[in-house]
Design a protein around this motif. Structure first.
Motif, PDB file in Angstrom:
ATOM      1  N   THR A   1      -3.304  -8.555  -1.583  1.00 32.26           N
ATOM      2  CA  THR A   1      -3.165  -7.139  -1.231  1.00 32.26           C
ATOM      3  C   THR A   1      -1.843  -6.583  -1.728  1.00 32.26           C
ATOM      4  O   THR A   1      -1.776  -5.452  -2.246  1.00 32.26           O
ATOM      5  N   ALA A   2      -0.788  -7.373  -1.594  1.00 31.70           N
ATOM      6  CA  ALA A   2       0.524  -6.925  -2.053  1.00 31.70           C
ATOM      7  C   ALA A   2       0.576  -6.783  -3.571  1.00 31.70           C
ATOM      8  O   ALA A   2       1.238  -5.878  -4.100  1.00 31.70           O
ATOM      9  N   LEU A   3      -0.107  -7.651  -4.287  1.00 31.44           N
ATOM     10  CA  LEU A   3      -0.181  -7.519  -5.744  1.00 31.44           C
ATOM     11  C   LEU A   3      -0.843  -6.208  -6.133  1.00 31.44           C
ATOM     12  O   LEU A   3      -0.368  -5.497  -7.041  1.00 31.44           O
ATOM     13  N   ALA A   4      -1.930  -5.866  -5.461  1.00 37.27           N
ATOM     14  CA  ALA A   4      -2.606  -4.601  -5.747  1.00 37.27           C
ATOM     15  C   ALA A   4      -1.721  -3.420  -5.377  1.00 37.27           C
ATOM     16  O   ALA A   4      -1.690  -2.394  -6.083  1.00 37.27           O
ATOM     17  N   ASP A   5      -0.995  -3.546  -4.295  1.00 40.32           N
ATOM     18  CA  ASP A   5      -0.077  -2.498  -3.840  1.00 40.32           C
ATOM     19  C   ASP A   5       1.015  -2.258  -4.879  1.00 40.32           C
ATOM     20  O   ASP A   5       1.323  -1.108  -5.241  1.00 40.32           O
ATOM     21  N   ALA A   6       1.602  -3.341  -5.378  1.00 39.23           N
ATOM     22  CA  ALA A   6       2.656  -3.214  -6.387  1.00 39.23           C
ATOM     23  C   ALA A   6       2.115  -2.598  -7.667  1.00 39.23           C
ATOM     24  O   ALA A   6       2.781  -1.760  -8.308  1.00 39.23           O
ATOM     25  N   ALA A   7       0.903  -2.983  -8.059  1.00 32.15           N
ATOM     26  CA  ALA A   7       0.317  -2.451  -9.286  1.00 32.15           C
ATOM     27  C   ALA A   7       0.044  -0.956  -9.170  1.00 32.15           C
ATOM     28  O   ALA A   7       0.105  -0.225 -10.172  1.00 32.15           O
ATOM     29  N   ALA A   8      -0.246  -0.475  -7.958  1.00 34.17           N
ATOM     30  CA  ALA A   8      -0.570   0.934  -7.756  1.00 34.17           C
ATOM     31  C   ALA A   8       0.658   1.804  -7.518  1.00 34.17           C
ATOM     32  O   ALA A   8       0.567   3.030  -7.581  1.00 34.17           O
ATOM     33  N   ALA A   9       1.798   1.198  -7.244  1.00 31.65           N
ATOM     34  CA  ALA A   9       3.005   1.966  -6.927  1.00 31.65           C
ATOM     35  C   ALA A   9       3.569   2.637  -8.172  1.00 31.65           C
ATOM     36  O   ALA A   9       3.459   2.108  -9.280  1.00 31.65           O
ATOM     37  N   PRO A  10       4.187   3.787  -8.009  1.00 33.44           N
ATOM     38  CA  PRO A  10       4.881   4.402  -9.145  1.00 33.44           C
ATOM     39  C   PRO A  10       5.944   3.459  -9.696  1.00 33.44           C
ATOM     40  O   PRO A  10       6.636   2.781  -8.938  1.00 33.44           O
ATOM     41  N   ALA A  11       6.053   3.417 -11.000  1.00 25.82           N
ATOM     42  CA  ALA A  11       7.008   2.490 -11.620  1.00 25.82           C
ATOM     43  C   ALA A  11       8.439   2.755 -11.175  1.00 25.82           C
ATOM     44  O   ALA A  11       9.273   1.844 -11.195  1.00 25.82           O
ATOM     45  N   ASP A  12       8.735   4.002 -10.766  1.00 23.71           N
ATOM     46  CA  ASP A  12      10.096   4.328 -10.354  1.00 23.71           C
ATOM     47  C   ASP A  12      10.278   4.323  -8.840  1.00 23.71           C
ATOM     48  O   ASP A  12      11.278   4.840  -8.330  1.00 23.71           O
ATOM     49  N   HIS A  13       9.329   3.746  -8.107  1.00 23.23           N
ATOM     50  CA  HIS A  13       9.507   3.654  -6.652  1.00 23.23           C
ATOM     51  C   HIS A  13      10.765   2.830  -6.384  1.00 23.23           C
ATOM     52  O   HIS A  13      10.891   1.697  -6.859  1.00 23.23           O
ATOM     53  N   PRO A  14      11.699   3.376  -5.623  1.00 25.62           N
ATOM     54  CA  PRO A  14      12.995   2.687  -5.466  1.00 25.62           C
ATOM     55  C   PRO A  14      12.928   1.379  -4.696  1.00 25.62           C
ATOM     56  O   PRO A  14      13.907   0.629  -4.682  1.00 25.62           O
ATOM     57  N   ARG A  15      11.800   1.074  -4.068  1.00 25.64           N
ATOM     58  CA  ARG A  15      11.666  -0.174  -3.314  1.00 25.64           C
ATOM     59  C   ARG A  15      10.716  -1.176  -3.966  1.00 25.64           C
ATOM     60  O   ARG A  15      10.493  -2.256  -3.413  1.00 25.64           O
TER      61      ARG A  15
END
Length: 365
Positions: A281-295
């Motif tokens: 789930t976290a892998l999918a979350d990271a893949a969907a996040a904006p590339a510039d998300h500060p976290r």
């Protein structure tokens, strides 16, 4: 926050026993020295790793910090104002500027004098007061902390509540004052009901704020004001129903790590169906996040660790390639850069990809 825990991770309060706990045996079985494969991949030697940050800071933040150190409060104010209602970025700016102000607030005093009711100056002041309290307390366990330190710590945290209330009144829609108060709540030992009320003030303004969730999870951990069960429950609520890309999937992983990091854990536990599902789930979350998300880098650091533990070495290497160079993130923040280097080298050695000719790592995101 670009620095973890303060958050556990250096600036706010790392308990002495964090420093003295021994990580598991992988530190002995993997050599943190730079290998030829790591060099070919563009990974940095351990001695060159940045131990203060989890990821490269944005240029505007660096400029704001430089301006604060030089006393140019107007430049600080202009850049802080540029964060607008991007609450995640705003809290990062407040955190890092407060770190400077806790040591030397002359530039902040000038800002407050010139613009008495500036909500940006007010939140930096509130954060600086909380940071000052934790500095007074020091980084060691209670048995190694003097009564004078404890008295100053509690007195300053009590004072911080006035600064926090003022910052909240000056900018009612901003969650940052309430996020700041979580560390006051943790230090003063707010009852659970009071913490629930404080948390409601945060989430009504920013329901998926990463730093807020990280800070609150620390409160609910057994080492502070909660328990393993309360921490797991909080993390599960954070992730449940959160949109992909919000990075809320980090918190069940953090809760699991917090409950086990100082224990001997069987290798098979990392590969349980439950933990494997959390990592997926976290892998999918990271893949969907904006590339510039500060976290985003903070989630990637966690993924690199858990993927290694699950023997998913190629996937772990992908995460290391994206975050390498910065180690102020879980789990490395508890164990140090040599531990990071050991896990990374073991990953490089075991990953199939690292045995083939390939380009150097991509830019961190």
């Amino acid at each position: 926050m670009l620095r973890y825990l303060p958050m556990i991770v250096g600036a706010i309060c790392i308990f002495y026993w964090f420093k003295t706990r021994r990580p598991d045996s992988v530190i002995a079985s993997a050599n943190p020295r730079q290998s030829a494969r790591s060099t070919r991949l563009g990974l940095l030697p351990v001695a060159q790793l940045n131990k203060e940050l989890a990821a490269p800071p944005e240029p505007e933040l660096l400029a704001a910090l430089a301006a604060a150190r030089s006393g140019d409060w107007r430049s600080v104010a202009d850049r802080f104002a540029g964060t607008g209602t991007d609450w995640e970025r705003r809290s990062i700016y407040a955190e890092n500027l407060a770190d400077i102000a806790a040591a030397d607030d002359s530039w902040l005093l000038a800002w407050e004098k010139a613009r008495h009711d500036d909500p940006d100056a007010a939140i930096v002041r509130a954060r600086a007061t909380v940071k000052l309290a934790w500095r007074i307390r020091g980084d060691y366990s209670a048995s190694h902390t003097s009564r004078k330190q404890f008295d100053g710590f509690h007195r300053t945290l009590v004072r911080s509540r006035e600064d926090i209330a003022r910052a909240a009144a000056l900018n009612p829609g901003d969650p940052t004052p309430y996020i700041t108060e979580i560390w006051t709540a943790l230090g003063l030992g707010y009852p659970h009901g009071d913490m629930d009320h404080l948390w409601a003030e945060v989430t009504v303004r920013a329901p998926h704020h990463f730093e807020a969730h990280f800070s609150a999870l620390q409160y609910w951990c057994a080492k502070w004001r909660g328990s393993d069960d309360l921490a797991h429950a909080f993390a599960a609520r954070a992730a449940a129903g959160a949109p992909l890309g919000s990075l809320m999937s980090a918190f069940p992983l953090i809760a699991w790590f917090e409950a086990h990091f100082d224990q001997t854990v069987k290798a098979s536990a990392y590969r349980s169906a439950e933990l494997t599902s959390l990592v997926d789930t976290a892998l999918a979350d990271a893949a969907a996040a904006p590339a510039d998300h500060p976290r985003l880098a903070e989630l990637r650091h966690l993924l690199a660790y858990f993927l290694f533990r699950q023997r998913r070495y190629d996937a772990a290497l992908e995460q290391f390639l994206l975050v390498d160079g910065y180690v102020a993130a879980l789990p490395w923040a508890y164990y140090g850069e040599r531990y990071y280097g050991a896990i990374r080298e073991a990953t490089v050695r075991k990953a199939r990809r690292a045995n083939r000719s390939e380009p150097t790592r991509p830019h961190s995101s």
